[in-house]
Design an enzyme around this catalytic site. Sequence first.
Site, PDB file in Angstrom:
ATOM      1  N   ALA A 135      34.200  38.336  37.241  1.00  0.00           N
ATOM      2  CA  ALA A 135      33.958  39.082  36.008  1.00  0.00           C
ATOM      3  C   ALA A 135      34.869  38.494  34.926  1.00  0.00           C
ATOM      4  O   ALA A 135      35.818  37.778  35.234  1.00  0.00           O
ATOM      5  CB  ALA A 135      34.303  40.546  36.242  1.00  0.00           C
TER       6      ALA A 135
ATOM      7  N   GLY B  19      33.580  38.631  41.184  1.00  0.00           N
ATOM      8  CA  GLY B  19      32.200  38.947  40.834  1.00  0.00           C
ATOM      9  C   GLY B  19      31.248  37.790  41.120  1.00  0.00           C
ATOM     10  O   GLY B  19      30.044  38.003  41.316  1.00  0.00           O
TER      11      GLY B  19
ATOM     12  N   GLU C 258      30.376  38.239  44.624  1.00  0.00           N
ATOM     13  CA  GLU C 258      29.526  39.440  44.701  1.00  0.00           C
ATOM     14  C   GLU C 258      28.099  39.115  44.254  1.00  0.00           C
ATOM     15  O   GLU C 258      27.124  39.600  44.829  1.00  0.00           O
ATOM     16  CB  GLU C 258      30.127  40.561  43.846  1.00  0.00           C
ATOM     17  CG  GLU C 258      31.435  41.079  44.445  1.00  0.00           C
ATOM     18  CD  GLU C 258      32.092  42.148  43.598  1.00  0.00           C
ATOM     19  OE1 GLU C 258      32.357  41.875  42.413  1.00  0.00           O
ATOM     20  OE2 GLU C 258      32.329  43.250  44.103  1.00  0.00           O
TER      21      GLU C 258
ATOM     22  N   GLU D 204      40.356  40.009  43.772  1.00  0.00           N
ATOM     23  CA  GLU D 204      40.590  41.116  42.842  1.00  0.00           C
ATOM     24  C   GLU D 204      41.922  41.816  43.081  1.00  0.00           C
ATOM     25  O   GLU D 204      42.582  42.278  42.154  1.00  0.00           O
ATOM     26  CB  GLU D 204      39.457  42.155  42.944  1.00  0.00           C
ATOM     27  CG  GLU D 204      38.152  41.735  42.282  1.00  0.00           C
ATOM     28  CD  GLU D 204      37.229  40.933  43.195  1.00  0.00           C
ATOM     29  OE1 GLU D 204      37.711  40.388  44.206  1.00  0.00           O
ATOM     30  OE2 GLU D 204      36.023  40.837  42.879  1.00  0.00           O
TER      31      GLU D 204
HETATM   32  N1  3HC Z   1      37.916  35.849  33.247  1.00  0.00           N
HETATM   33  C1  3HC Z   1      38.283  35.384  32.041  1.00  0.00           C
HETATM   34  N2  3HC Z   1      38.886  34.195  31.857  1.00  0.00           N
HETATM   35  C2  3HC Z   1      39.115  33.464  32.948  1.00  0.00           C
HETATM   36  C3  3HC Z   1      38.779  33.891  34.236  1.00  0.00           C
HETATM   37  C4  3HC Z   1      38.128  35.152  34.369  1.00  0.00           C
HETATM   38  N3  3HC Z   1      37.733  35.625  35.543  1.00  0.00           N
HETATM   39  N4  3HC Z   1      39.158  32.949  35.113  1.00  0.00           N
HETATM   40  C5  3HC Z   1      39.715  31.952  34.401  1.00  0.00           C
HETATM   41  N5  3HC Z   1      39.690  32.254  33.088  1.00  0.00           N
HETATM   42  C6  3HC Z   1      40.126  31.412  31.974  1.00  0.00           C
HETATM   43  C7  3HC Z   1      41.639  31.192  31.946  1.00  0.00           C
HETATM   44  O1  3HC Z   1      42.274  32.243  31.265  1.00  0.00           O
HETATM   45  C8  3HC Z   1      41.735  29.873  31.213  1.00  0.00           C
HETATM   46  O2  3HC Z   1      41.555  30.157  29.849  1.00  0.00           O
HETATM   47  P1  3HC Z   1      42.319  29.301  28.712  1.00  0.00           P
HETATM   48  O3  3HC Z   1      41.859  27.896  28.885  1.00  0.00           O
HETATM   49  O4  3HC Z   1      41.909  29.965  27.440  1.00  0.00           O
HETATM   50  O5  3HC Z   1      43.797  29.467  29.017  1.00  0.00           O
HETATM   51  C9  3HC Z   1      40.495  29.118  31.688  1.00  0.00           C
HETATM   52  O6  3HC Z   1      39.592  30.110  32.194  1.00  0.00           O
HETATM   53  C10 3HC Z   1      40.765  28.119  32.797  1.00  0.00           C
HETATM   54  O7  3HC Z   1      41.487  28.777  33.828  1.00  0.00           O
HETATM   55  P2  3HC Z   1      42.738  28.081  34.524  1.00  0.00           P
HETATM   56  O8  3HC Z   1      43.627  27.481  33.532  1.00  0.00           O
HETATM   57  O9  3HC Z   1      43.297  29.089  35.464  1.00  0.00           O
HETATM   58  O10 3HC Z   1      42.022  26.906  35.332  1.00  0.00           O
HETATM   59  P3  3HC Z   1      42.260  26.421  36.817  1.00  0.00           P
HETATM   60  O11 3HC Z   1      41.305  25.324  37.027  1.00  0.00           O
HETATM   61  O12 3HC Z   1      43.698  26.199  37.082  1.00  0.00           O
HETATM   62  O13 3HC Z   1      41.820  27.666  37.743  1.00  0.00           O
HETATM   63  C11 3HC Z   1      40.402  29.464  38.545  1.00  0.00           C
HETATM   64  C12 3HC Z   1      40.496  28.138  37.722  1.00  0.00           C
HETATM   65  C13 3HC Z   1      40.687  29.162  40.015  1.00  0.00           C
HETATM   66  C14 3HC Z   1      39.021  30.000  38.377  1.00  0.00           C
HETATM   67  C15 3HC Z   1      41.471  30.456  38.036  1.00  0.00           C
HETATM   68  O14 3HC Z   1      41.368  30.555  36.632  1.00  0.00           O
HETATM   69  C16 3HC Z   1      41.342  31.840  38.596  1.00  0.00           C
HETATM   70  O15 3HC Z   1      41.838  32.105  39.664  1.00  0.00           O
HETATM   71  N6  3HC Z   1      40.661  32.754  37.842  1.00  0.00           N
HETATM   72  C17 3HC Z   1      40.596  34.154  38.186  1.00  0.00           C
HETATM   73  C18 3HC Z   1      39.644  34.418  39.300  1.00  0.00           C
HETATM   74  C19 3HC Z   1      39.567  35.897  39.582  1.00  0.00           C
HETATM   75  O16 3HC Z   1      40.575  36.571  39.726  1.00  0.00           O
HETATM   76  N7  3HC Z   1      38.341  36.411  39.672  1.00  0.00           N
HETATM   77  C20 3HC Z   1      38.138  37.801  39.872  1.00  0.00           C
HETATM   78  C21 3HC Z   1      38.008  38.489  38.561  1.00  0.00           C
HETATM   79  S1  3HC Z   1      37.904  40.235  38.714  1.00  0.00           S
HETATM   80  C22 3HC Z   1      36.312  40.504  39.213  1.00  0.00           C
HETATM   81  O17 3HC Z   1      35.549  39.603  39.386  1.00  0.00           O
HETATM   82  C23 3HC Z   1      35.960  41.942  39.386  1.00  0.00           C
HETATM   83  C24 3HC Z   1      34.627  42.118  40.021  1.00  0.00           C
HETATM   84  O18 3HC Z   1      34.808  42.559  41.340  1.00  0.00           O
HETATM   85  C25 3HC Z   1      33.820  43.155  39.309  1.00  0.00           C
END
Ligand code: 3HC
Length: 709
Positions: free
Chosen positions: A63, A102, A105, A125
Amino acid sequence: MNLPVRCRVDDGIAILTIESPPVNALAHPVRQALLAAVVAAEADGAVRALLIHGAGRCFVAGADIHEFEAAPREPLLNDVLLRLEACTKPVIAALNGTTLGGGLELALACHYRCATAEVTLGLPEIKLGLLPGSGGTQRLPRVVGASVALDLMLGGTPIGAARAHELGILDRLIGGSDVLEGALAYARELVQARVPPRRLCAASVPGPKPDPAMFAERRARAAREQPGLLAPGYIVDCVEAAGEQPFAAALALSRRRFEECRVSVASRSLRHLFFAERPRAGPLPRPTARRVQRVAVIGAGTMGAGIAISLVTSGHEVVLIDPQPAAVAAGLKRVATILESAAAKGRMSAAEAAAAIGRVTSSAELAAAAPADLVIEAVFESMAVKREVFGALDRICRADAVLATNTSTLDVDEIAAATSRPAAVVGMHFFSPANVMRLVEVVRGAASAPDVVATALATTRHMGKLGVVVGNGFGFVGNRMLYAYGRENQLMLLEGASPAQIDGALRQFGMAMGPNAVGDLAGLDIGYRVRRERKDRPSDPRYYRVADALVEAGRLGQKTARGAYRYEAGSRDPIPDPDVDALIEREAASLGVIRRSFTGEEIVNRCIFALINEGARLLEEGVALAAADIDAIWCNGYGFPRLRGGPMFHADTIGLAAVLAGVEHFAGLYGAKDWAASPLLRTLAGNGQGFVEWDRARTAGARASGGSP
Ligand code: 3HC
């Protein structure tokens, strides 16, 4: 208009491409476009199956975390996924790169899943204080069983494609790296075989078996291992409900629980840190970092050896330089011992450890730094010594070499002035032990060239560490704030609180350790020496008097088994020592300090408000570039509780008006010299704003003016 989901039909297969850089997060427009594309493809008579994949390096990274700051907007991801799962034509997920949260999911709501071998997938998450809120708690246990699903969700660590295939999450592994080509072939096979949609939400698919004892044990373990978070217990509840309730009811429960987590302080704090710890994307193209392969580390002590380990494990070649042959030998031995022990513990293979050890050489001559792309000086914390080293490096090093100092408090500009090339000098303040601690303050001197700062930052990142750019000034950001926090600790010791009482109150607040136990661990002589080097040392005779008296009594901390506490042989457990109480009472009496009792709340407020006020000053002065940087520094270098998001985010949580009132209260009691409220804190509190808003306004302002914040 470019929609974030494109659709084209290839020989009866509708290919839906999610294209929302950088990571295809499922933001509102993506959800809208995905829903519309699924409905349209289902209605299209020429389409026999749907194939969903992500453009770029990710399938979908989850998400959009930004959106969690506000109430959810329809269509909710849950509803989009239910509609997709209800599709009357087979829907196939083709996973490439990263598939998280997500994103997984979404894949689980598709009827079939295939992926290339390099895919990583998971439900992380929990790391944001959340639970999988769009069906992950319901669909995953139906595929892998309750126990494995709980492992994946409570740990949050992604798994590789092979393991996911073994677990049945993936139906097909695709050879090669072109997911689309392999996935299309797979989709055609499915169409040819006339397979029906396979829905995990169907009543015919059983949830996990009831196992009250297992769920109770998981719930207890989650509470023990992850205290302060709602999500772990809720994940267990939702997986248990998956086996006991109809799909729709248990899904609705997971949605309600997700909302509770989303608005909790702990989750808001962890989400704040997620962004605070990303490399800061400035509004301008970043200056190109210089290539760094060969690094000279000057000083083979604990710090130098720790830095060398981080460098060689990330593929750099290192020469460890120290004029004393015994120190070089000890440094090399330390590098080898730590890497071999990492291999023995399974953290790296024996071959990787041997290769890393093979990348370190040593020398007793500074001249060995001549071929280095980057030099990191980690010698004794003395301006005279450091200036001498930098003067010599100036004569020895290549014209394009970057010269970094690992000073933790000294003036980087004064060190740079010992060279004829101050633009090439930068600070890289590692934290001890440098091979373990993730944080590095990258100190931008007045003359540091942008590409020199970029090189230090890129090298830090390459080492798998978190680099935060800070300005020059005594103690930079972290240690300068530590001095304000430590000042109050020291004064309260004189005023009647014991080391154990102060440490206990701050641990209760969430600090990993109390300041007195930290001082004993680090060695009280280090701070003693630093204070003597300080030209602007406050003249107040109470300033760090207890710490100085402990050192003068030979109590240097754990290394002498005596410091603010005493230690039994072979143990690191601090034991309160009546001799220390007597020493403090003598010091208080000689300074005329009246002793009294303290409450835990007063202890926490004095230390934490001092920290916040100093942080606000650093922002005003431009030494800290963003409040989020301070939070990243304090959570990664000083054990500030992540569930409070860092000192500045914590200040926002309690409200800046309350913080200001606390600071003014202490100013009334203890004087404005230590407690004058920062003008920035005063202004923000007056405007009803917080530090997060201040960061946002500055970033937006910098974008508009084309500069950096
Ligand atoms: N939402 C919004 N922005 C995100 C994002 C997300 N889920 N994941 C990454 N980004 C953004 C980062 O903030 C960054 O933005 P910026 O360039 O403006 O600083 C850009 O994407 C690139 O991210 P990274 O610098 O972290 O790039 P990497 O290549 O090092 O890592 C990644 C990529 C492994 C995808 C890492 O960003 C990550 O772990 N992201 C989060 C993943 C996550 O936690 N997903 C779950 C979200 S909660 C969810 O899905 C709830 C659901 O159950 C409803």
